[in-house]
Write a protein that holds these residues in place. Structure first.
Motif, short mmCIF file in Angstrom:
data_model
loop_
_atom_site.label_atom_id
_atom_site.label_comp_id
_atom_site.label_asym_id
_atom_site.label_seq_id
_atom_site.Cartn_x
_atom_site.Cartn_y
_atom_site.Cartn_z
N MET A 1 0.98 -1.16 0.12
CA MET A 1 0.02 -0.15 -0.03
C MET A 1 0.86 1.29 0.03
SD MET A 1 -2.78 1.20 2.83
CE MET A 1 -4.03 -0.13 2.32
N PRO A 2 0.58 2.21 -0.94
CA PRO A 2 1.45 3.50 -0.90
C PRO A 2 1.51 4.17 0.30
CG PRO A 2 0.13 3.17 -2.83
CD PRO A 2 -0.31 2.06 -1.98
N GLU A 3 2.53 4.95 0.65
CA GLU A 3 2.51 5.84 1.77
C GLU A 3 1.65 6.85 1.75
OE1 GLU A 3 5.81 8.10 4.23
OE2 GLU A 3 6.30 6.39 3.22
N ASN A 4 1.04 7.54 2.74
CA ASN A 4 0.33 8.71 2.53
C ASN A 4 1.02 9.83 2.98
OD1 ASN A 4 -2.12 7.73 1.94
ND2 ASN A 4 -2.75 7.18 3.77
N VAL A 5 1.31 10.89 2.03
CA VAL A 5 2.02 12.17 2.55
C VAL A 5 1.24 13.41 2.20
CG1 VAL A 5 4.12 13.45 1.70
CG2 VAL A 5 4.37 11.01 1.70
N THR A 6 1.32 14.18 3.37
CA THR A 6 0.65 15.54 3.39
C THR A 6 0.87 16.49 2.19
OG1 THR A 6 0.10 15.31 5.57
CG2 THR A 6 -0.42 17.40 4.28
N ILE A 7 0.10 16.96 1.27
CA ILE A 7 0.45 17.75 0.40
C ILE A 7 -0.02 19.13 0.87
CG2 ILE A 7 -2.05 17.91 -0.75
CD1 ILE A 7 -0.59 17.99 -3.52
N PRO A 8 0.92 20.22 0.76
CA PRO A 8 0.92 21.56 1.33
C PRO A 8 -0.33 22.24 0.99
CG PRO A 8 3.14 21.36 0.26
CD PRO A 8 2.22 19.95 -0.21
N GLU A 9 -1.05 22.94 1.99
CA GLU A 9 -2.07 23.95 1.79
C GLU A 9 -3.19 23.28 1.25
OE1 GLU A 9 -1.33 27.54 -0.67
OE2 GLU A 9 1.02 27.65 0.31
N GLN A 10 -3.58 22.09 1.81
CA GLN A 10 -4.74 21.34 1.29
C GLN A 10 -4.82 20.93 -0.22
OE1 GLN A 10 -5.30 20.39 4.52
NE2 GLN A 10 -7.43 20.79 4.60
N GLY A 11 -3.71 20.86 -0.74
CA GLY A 11 -3.45 20.68 -2.31
C GLY A 11 -3.43 22.11 -3.04
N ARG A 12 -3.78 23.32 -2.40
CA ARG A 12 -4.05 24.57 -3.33
C ARG A 12 -2.58 24.96 -3.65
NH1 ARG A 12 -6.25 25.24 1.33
NH2 ARG A 12 -5.22 27.26 1.76
N GLU A 13 -1.40 24.51 -3.03
CA GLU A 13 -0.01 25.28 -3.36
C GLU A 13 0.37 25.17 -4.72
OE1 GLU A 13 3.92 25.05 -1.16
OE2 GLU A 13 3.62 23.29 -2.36
N GLY A 14 0.48 26.28 -5.62
CA GLY A 14 0.84 26.45 -6.92
C GLY A 14 -0.16 26.22 -7.96
N LEU A 15 -1.62 26.24 -7.43
CA LEU A 15 -2.52 25.94 -8.16
C LEU A 15 -2.72 27.45 -9.05
CD1 LEU A 15 -4.79 23.71 -6.81
CD2 LEU A 15 -2.80 23.19 -7.95
N SER A 16 -3.08 27.34 -10.41
CA SER A 16 -3.52 28.81 -11.17
C SER A 16 -4.75 28.83 -11.14
CB SER A 16 -2.97 28.45 -12.74
OG SER A 16 -3.65 27.35 -13.29
N LEU A 17 -5.73 28.11 -10.94
CA LEU A 17 -7.24 28.41 -11.20
C LEU A 17 -7.75 28.80 -9.63
CD1 LEU A 17 -8.70 25.77 -13.49
CD2 LEU A 17 -8.03 28.02 -14.13
N PRO A 18 -8.63 29.75 -9.47
CA PRO A 18 -9.25 30.13 -8.55
C PRO A 18 -10.08 28.87 -7.92
CG PRO A 18 -10.40 31.14 -10.12
CD PRO A 18 -9.38 30.60 -10.40
N SER A 19 -10.55 29.08 -6.60
CA SER A 19 -11.46 28.00 -6.14
C SER A 19 -12.88 28.04 -6.92
CB SER A 19 -11.56 28.18 -4.49
OG SER A 19 -12.41 29.59 -4.39
N PRO A 20 -13.64 27.07 -6.74
CA PRO A 20 -15.07 26.94 -7.27
C PRO A 20 -15.62 28.00 -6.66
CG PRO A 20 -14.44 24.68 -6.81
CD PRO A 20 -13.23 25.77 -6.18
N ILE A 21 -16.82 28.41 -7.41
CA ILE A 21 -17.84 29.59 -6.70
C ILE A 21 -18.50 29.03 -5.71
CG2 ILE A 21 -19.86 30.82 -7.47
CD1 ILE A 21 -18.90 30.63 -10.47
N ASN A 22 -18.45 29.68 -4.64
CA ASN A 22 -19.18 29.59 -3.26
C ASN A 22 -20.34 30.57 -3.25
OD1 ASN A 22 -19.97 29.29 -0.83
ND2 ASN A 22 -18.10 29.73 0.01
N MET A 23 -21.62 29.99 -3.34
CA MET A 23 -22.71 31.08 -3.14
C MET A 23 -23.39 31.28 -1.85
SD MET A 23 -24.62 29.53 -6.71
CE MET A 23 -25.68 31.00 -6.55
#
Length: 176
Positions: A1-23
């Motif tokens: 089973m592959p090891e679990n490693v935390t990704i920075p910033e809940q996965g948001r680090e370095g992403l170019s698109l903004p978050s989905p729309i929050n209504m």
């Protein structure tokens, strides 16, 4: 089973698109009790197991809206690796009709706004992992459930019953 490693910033680090729309500005989460559910969405293909189903924690702040706590798949090939990955953008409210009516609604309890806000805060403390072929949204929701039990928001018995139903209900869910 592959090891679990935390990704920075809940996965948001370095992403170019903004978050989905929050209504939530259109459908505010008012200070009244609401039933809170584990939402289990049907598969996108006919060849699936329960591990292929999307899980989300949610409630309806208004009859035509859902407030979701979930991780989303993000896949923009021009962004830094890893792609695809899971991302927690924060809790967001969406208009109803994005498959919510066809999801299985497994009740966690009727919770007041303070309890729901605590779940939202606990979601920020629930780590998102680097993709490894094993970890997915279900693991993230289970991590959130552990924190909810520790905080006394839901009982371990309720979580166990809901997870068992989610794992066995996949044959009854419609395709997406």
């Amino acid at each position: 089973m592959p090891e679990n490693v935390t990704i920075p910033e809940q996965g948001r680090e370095g992403l170019s698109l903004p978050s989905p729309i929050n209504m939530d500005w259109t459908y505010p989460d008012r200070d009244v009790p609401h039933p809170v559910y584990l939402l289990v969405y049907g598969p996108s293909s006919p060849d699936h197991t329960w591990r292929d189903l999307h899980w989300s924690v949610g409630w309806q702040p208004a009859p035509d809206a859902w407030r979701h706590i979930q991780v989303d798949t993000y896949d923009v090939k021009t962004d830094p690796a890893p792609q695809p990955r899971y991302v927690f953008w924060g809790t967001r409210t969406q208009s109803a009709g994005d498959g919510d009516e066809s999801a299985a609604h497994l009740p966690l309890g009727t919770l007041d706004r303070e309890q729901r806000r605590k779940i939202e805060a606990l979601a920020w403390e629930t780590p998102v992992m680097y993709p490894n072929g094993d970890w997915n949204c279900q693991n993230w929701v289970r991590g959130l459930f552990e924190k909810m039990v520790e905080a006394g928001i839901v009982s371990q018995q309720t979580v166990d019953e809901v997870v068992t139903r989610a794992e066995t209900a996949h044959g009854a869910l419609p395709g997406r």
